[in-house]
Design an enzyme around this catalytic site. Structure first.
Site, PDB file in Angstrom:
ATOM      1  N   SER A   9      38.522   8.435 -36.056  1.00 22.42           N
ATOM      2  CA  SER A   9      37.367   7.724 -35.514  1.00 22.42           C
ATOM      3  C   SER A   9      37.329   7.698 -33.996  1.00 22.42           C
ATOM      4  CB  SER A   9      37.359   6.273 -36.029  1.00 22.42           C
ATOM      5  OG  SER A   9      38.398   5.521 -35.428  1.00 22.42           O
ATOM      6  N   LYS A  10      38.388   8.144 -33.344  1.00 24.45           N
ATOM      7  CA  LYS A  10      38.518   7.926 -31.905  1.00 24.45           C
ATOM      8  C   LYS A  10      37.661   8.885 -31.080  1.00 24.45           C
ATOM      9  CE  LYS A  10      41.413   4.558 -32.469  1.00 24.45           C
ATOM     10  NZ  LYS A  10      41.441   4.477 -33.940  1.00 24.45           N
ATOM     11  N   ALA A  11      37.524   8.562 -29.786  1.00 25.19           N
ATOM     12  CA  ALA A  11      36.654   9.335 -28.891  1.00 25.19           C
ATOM     13  C   ALA A  11      37.146  10.753 -28.691  1.00 25.19           C
ATOM     14  CB  ALA A  11      36.535   8.627 -27.545  1.00 25.19           C
ATOM     15  N   TRP A  55      30.734  12.223 -36.866  1.00 22.60           N
ATOM     16  CA  TRP A  55      31.932  12.025 -36.053  1.00 22.60           C
ATOM     17  C   TRP A  55      33.139  12.280 -36.920  1.00 22.60           C
ATOM     18  CZ3 TRP A  55      31.628  11.751 -30.985  1.00 22.60           C
ATOM     19  CH2 TRP A  55      32.836  11.648 -30.291  1.00 22.60           C
TER      20      TRP A  55
END
Length: 382
Positions: free
Chosen positions: A191-193, A19
């Site tokens: 780190s976000k979607a 990610w």
């Protein structure tokens, strides 16, 4: 069976999904298009406007402004809603520190309210005790991607700023996060979607708020004004064309990724993991995180830190999560740090399963369960 932390064989050696996900060909092409165009800034290119409009439509809001990061988004939303010196903004105890420091940046005082024991979202009963004549906004956080209950906070008649940094694609009673308050702020940090490394976006249905947001993020200019006309004090807080190029293709994959994480959390719950529930009314959580409650009594009295170290050694990297803002001494000059027992208990007992793990297949997720059983058995024997 010997734990890996003690020299044994780990449950898992394989890598977890990365990610952010690997870059796509579309992202590469858009980045090169921006690079070759020489129009790298939002005032000369088209990608920031394209992304802003598409994201705002996907949320169902009327207006959007893209900015450099999520903290700035919160700051600008507060300023656009009239929050300033000597005002107070209520924020939850269990959240990232930017929920409070953005209030400080706006010249106001963050008032830290405790959270509910079941969901760790802002507790309306705590808000009731803390609200006062200086309260100019409430900032609920859609924690871990699950929507906060905004309606429970509407009775006080003050603006609601949704901290939606973790909640891209989430819905409450079928309504998208971002349309529940007076303004909502999304983050595109690593780190976000959805991520461009950094970036943020504010949405609102109020045209006057939008106009102030636009002016504040664009060095005080007026939308209809000239380039060197600055009727307001503002700052250069615009998103770049490169960030927008990375983000545009992600709008097309968000729903599928959210669905994957929903399935993963459902699987882990069926395997017996004590993952905190979403607030009532949640019709879709983005599951940016799965919040796992750790009970040391089930693990021989060993600490949360011992558990995380043992799980990491088994190939399951977990995260200790937030400190309660009530324990953040850096905030002491700006507010009274009063105990928040629920938030502080969460700091001591809640473990995060990050979204990179939640993007894995079920056979990989099974390793989390296997490792937890292994660690529990070993800790209980000692």
């Amino acid at each position: 069976m010997t734990l890996a932390v003690d020299g044994g064989t780990p449950v898992r050696r394989a890598a977890w999904p990365s990610w952010p996900p690997p870059a796509t060909q579309e992202q590469r092409e858009l980045l090169l298009e921006v690079l070759d165009s020489g129009a790298w800034g939002a005032t000369s290119g088209t990608k920031v406007n394209e992304f802003t409009e598409a994201f705002t439509r996907s949320v169902g809001a009327s207006y959007g402004v893209s900015v450099v990061n999520g903290t700035v988004a919160l700051f600008l939303a507060l300023r656009a809603l009239g929050v300033g010196r000597d005002d107070e903004v209520i924020v939850p105890a269990y959240t990232f520190v930017a929920s409070a420091t953005s209030v400080v940046l706006a010249g106001a005082r963050p008032v830290i309210a405790d959270v509910t024991p079941d969901t760790l979202h802002l507790d309306p009963a705590a808000v009731e005790r803390l609200i006062g004549p200086r309260t100019k906004a409430i900032m609920p956080v859609h924690l871990a991607g699950a929507p906060a209950d905004i309606e429970a906070l509407r009775q006080y008649g003050v603006p609601i700023v949704e901290d939606a940094a973790q909640a891209h694609g989430a819905t409450w009673h079928g309504r998208p996060v971002g349309t529940l308050g007076d303004a909502a702020c999304f983050s595109f940090q690593s780190s976000k979607a959805m991520t461009a490394g950094e970036g943020g976006l504010i949405v609102t249905d109020d045209e006057d708020v939008y106009r102030r947001l636009w002016a504040f993020h664009n060095v005080g200019r007026n939308i209809e004004g000239g380039w060197y006309e600055h009727p307001d004090v503002g700052w250069n807080l615009r998103m770049t064309e490169f960030q927008a190029a990375v983000l545009i293709p992600q709008l097309g994959t968000l729903d599928e990724q959210v669905a994957t994480r929903e399935r993963s959390v459902g699987f882990l719950r069926k395997q017996g993991l004590d993952i905190l529930p979403e607030p009532a009314g949640t019709t879709r959580s983005s599951h940016h995180l799965a919040l796992l409650r750790y009970d040391p009594h089930q693990y021989g009295g060993r600490s949360k830190a011992d558990f995380i170290a043992a799980m990491t050694a088994e190939g399951i990297p977990l995260d200790s999560g937030y400190r309660s803002l009530s324990r953040e001494d850096a905030l002491r000059p700006y507010t009274d740090l009063k105990p928040c027992p629920v938030g502080e208990a969460a700091e001591d007992s809640v473990v995060w399963i990050r979204q990179s793990l939640l993007m894995a297949a079920e056979e990989d997720l099974a390793d989390i369960v296997t490792a937890m059983v292994k660690v529990q058995q070993a800790f209980s024997r000692r």
